[in-house]
Design a protein around this motif. Structure first.
Motif, PDB file in Angstrom:
ATOM      1  N   TYR A  38       0.928  -1.143   0.018  1.00 23.43           N
ATOM      2  CA  TYR A  38       0.015  -0.019  -0.029  1.00 23.43           C
ATOM      3  C   TYR A  38       0.875   1.302   0.075  1.00 23.43           C
ATOM      4  O   TYR A  38       0.476   2.106  -0.852  1.00 23.43           O
ATOM      5  CB  TYR A  38      -0.915   0.095   1.147  1.00 23.43           C
ATOM      6  CG  TYR A  38      -1.724   1.389   1.348  1.00 23.43           C
ATOM      7  CD1 TYR A  38      -2.799   1.502   0.660  1.00 23.43           C
ATOM      8  CD2 TYR A  38      -1.344   2.173   2.095  1.00 23.43           C
ATOM      9  CE1 TYR A  38      -3.681   2.713   0.820  1.00 23.43           C
ATOM     10  CE2 TYR A  38      -1.978   3.373   2.401  1.00 23.43           C
ATOM     11  CZ  TYR A  38      -2.914   3.537   1.831  1.00 23.43           C
ATOM     12  OH  TYR A  38      -3.768   4.840   2.044  1.00 23.43           O
ATOM     13  N   LEU A  39       1.917   1.328   0.826  1.00 23.44           N
ATOM     14  CA  LEU A  39       2.655   2.322   0.897  1.00 23.44           C
ATOM     15  C   LEU A  39       3.543   2.539  -0.381  1.00 23.44           C
ATOM     16  O   LEU A  39       3.796   3.899  -0.866  1.00 23.44           O
ATOM     17  CB  LEU A  39       3.824   2.316   2.095  1.00 23.44           C
ATOM     18  CG  LEU A  39       3.231   2.273   3.513  1.00 23.44           C
ATOM     19  CD1 LEU A  39       4.289   2.084   4.637  1.00 23.44           C
ATOM     20  CD2 LEU A  39       2.710   3.762   3.748  1.00 23.44           C
ATOM     21  N   ALA A  40       3.946   1.432  -1.124  1.00 26.36           N
ATOM     22  CA  ALA A  40       4.552   1.645  -2.309  1.00 26.36           C
ATOM     23  C   ALA A  40       3.711   2.087  -3.568  1.00 26.36           C
ATOM     24  O   ALA A  40       4.085   2.179  -4.526  1.00 26.36           O
ATOM     25  CB  ALA A  40       5.137   0.401  -2.481  1.00 26.36           C
ATOM     26  N   GLY A  41       2.214   2.002  -3.249  1.00 24.16           N
ATOM     27  CA  GLY A  41       1.460   2.397  -4.121  1.00 24.16           C
ATOM     28  C   GLY A  41       1.020   1.302  -5.371  1.00 24.16           C
ATOM     29  O   GLY A  41       0.762   1.499  -6.500  1.00 24.16           O
ATOM     30  N   THR A  42       1.087   0.052  -4.792  1.00 22.55           N
ATOM     31  CA  THR A  42       0.836  -1.183  -5.620  1.00 22.55           C
ATOM     32  C   THR A  42      -0.485  -1.132  -6.315  1.00 22.55           C
ATOM     33  O   THR A  42      -1.528  -1.352  -5.322  1.00 22.55           O
ATOM     34  CB  THR A  42       1.293  -2.186  -4.839  1.00 22.55           C
ATOM     35  OG1 THR A  42       2.722  -2.331  -4.197  1.00 22.55           O
ATOM     36  CG2 THR A  42       1.010  -3.746  -5.603  1.00 22.55           C
ATOM     37  N   ASP A  43      -0.715  -1.383  -7.466  1.00 18.98           N
ATOM     38  CA  ASP A  43      -2.039  -1.595  -7.949  1.00 18.98           C
ATOM     39  C   ASP A  43      -2.805  -2.374  -7.426  1.00 18.98           C
ATOM     40  O   ASP A  43      -4.182  -2.307  -7.393  1.00 18.98           O
ATOM     41  CB  ASP A  43      -1.780  -1.438  -9.484  1.00 18.98           C
ATOM     42  CG  ASP A  43      -1.414  -0.300 -10.428  1.00 18.98           C
ATOM     43  OD1 ASP A  43      -1.522   0.731  -9.743  1.00 18.98           O
ATOM     44  OD2 ASP A  43      -0.886  -0.604 -11.267  1.00 18.98           O
ATOM     45  N   ALA A  44      -2.276  -3.648  -7.229  1.00 18.87           N
ATOM     46  CA  ALA A  44      -3.055  -4.676  -6.779  1.00 18.87           C
ATOM     47  C   ALA A  44      -3.707  -4.584  -5.478  1.00 18.87           C
ATOM     48  O   ALA A  44      -4.934  -4.765  -5.188  1.00 18.87           O
ATOM     49  CB  ALA A  44      -2.158  -5.863  -6.483  1.00 18.87           C
ATOM     50  N   VAL A  45      -2.997  -3.666  -4.689  1.00 25.05           N
ATOM     51  CA  VAL A  45      -3.858  -3.122  -3.457  1.00 25.05           C
ATOM     52  C   VAL A  45      -4.772  -2.336  -3.606  1.00 25.05           C
ATOM     53  O   VAL A  45      -5.827  -2.416  -2.917  1.00 25.05           O
ATOM     54  CB  VAL A  45      -2.560  -2.532  -2.393  1.00 25.05           C
ATOM     55  CG1 VAL A  45      -3.332  -2.012  -0.944  1.00 25.05           C
ATOM     56  CG2 VAL A  45      -1.427  -3.590  -1.903  1.00 25.05           C
ATOM     57  N   ARG A  46      -4.649  -1.320  -4.454  1.00 23.94           N
ATOM     58  CA  ARG A  46      -5.658  -0.281  -4.714  1.00 23.94           C
ATOM     59  C   ARG A  46      -6.955  -0.999  -5.192  1.00 23.94           C
ATOM     60  O   ARG A  46      -7.863  -0.776  -4.812  1.00 23.94           O
ATOM     61  CB  ARG A  46      -5.088   0.729  -5.762  1.00 23.94           C
ATOM     62  CG  ARG A  46      -6.110   1.626  -6.015  1.00 23.94           C
ATOM     63  CD  ARG A  46      -5.548   2.826  -7.238  1.00 23.94           C
ATOM     64  NE  ARG A  46      -5.160   1.910  -8.373  1.00 23.94           N
ATOM     65  CZ  ARG A  46      -5.654   1.093  -9.194  1.00 23.94           C
ATOM     66  NH1 ARG A  46      -7.054   1.440  -9.222  1.00 23.94           N
ATOM     67  NH2 ARG A  46      -5.019   0.739 -10.288  1.00 23.94           N
ATOM     68  N   GLU A  47      -6.692  -2.067  -6.051  1.00 25.46           N
ATOM     69  CA  GLU A  47      -7.941  -2.904  -6.782  1.00 25.46           C
ATOM     70  C   GLU A  47      -8.693  -3.581  -5.855  1.00 25.46           C
ATOM     71  O   GLU A  47      -9.785  -3.650  -5.680  1.00 25.46           O
ATOM     72  CB  GLU A  47      -7.242  -3.480  -7.881  1.00 25.46           C
ATOM     73  CG  GLU A  47      -6.728  -2.660  -9.161  1.00 25.46           C
ATOM     74  CD  GLU A  47      -5.846  -3.684  -9.956  1.00 25.46           C
ATOM     75  OE1 GLU A  47      -5.760  -5.163  -9.737  1.00 25.46           O
ATOM     76  OE2 GLU A  47      -5.302  -3.123 -10.951  1.00 25.46           O
TER      77      GLU A  47
END
Length: 133
Positions: free
Chosen positions: A14-23
């Protein structure tokens, strides 16, 4: 409403801005999200090791997330999970000790009726409901 306990892997991503987390978060926006004090500590350790620890910035990044303290009830649930590997010939004491944090996190999820969300689903599948992101 499903209650999700977010593991350290998700918090880091999440802190790294990973798309899979946002999705995942967008797809489950009707859920309730929390993490444990153990997970929060693990993220803080990583930030300190990276030389990027700012407690106020870390708190702000996760202000939307409940941080669940680990209680005696959680410890008892984790103890039940930990006893089985100790009885097994397939696990060494060192391996079980290394899993202590994950067992405490699973204990919180079990006692609170939560689903763990992690990239490392194998760490939790034997104990509690788990979802991958």
């Amino acid at each position: 409403m499903t209650r999700y306990l977010l593991d350290t892997t998700l918090l880091i991503d999440y802190l790294a801005g990973t798309d899979a987390v946002r999705e995942f978060l967008e797809a489950h926006e009707d859920g309730e999200f929390a993490t444990t004090a153990m997970n929060y500590k693990e993220v803080a350790v990583g930030r300190r090791l990276d030389g990027d620890f700012d407690p106020e910035r870390l708190a702000a990044a996760f202000a939307w997330l409940d941080v669940v303290p680990i209680t005696g009830e959680h410890a008892l649930a984790a103890g039940a999970f930990e006893a089985d590997p100790y009885r097994s010939d397939d696990h060494t004491r060192r391996a079980v000790d290394a899993a202590t944090a994950d067992l405490l996190i699973a204990g919180v999820a079990d006692a609170e009726g939560m689903t763990v969300v992690a990239r490392t689903v194998d760490d939790f599948e034997p104990f509690v409901p788990v979802a991958a992101y």
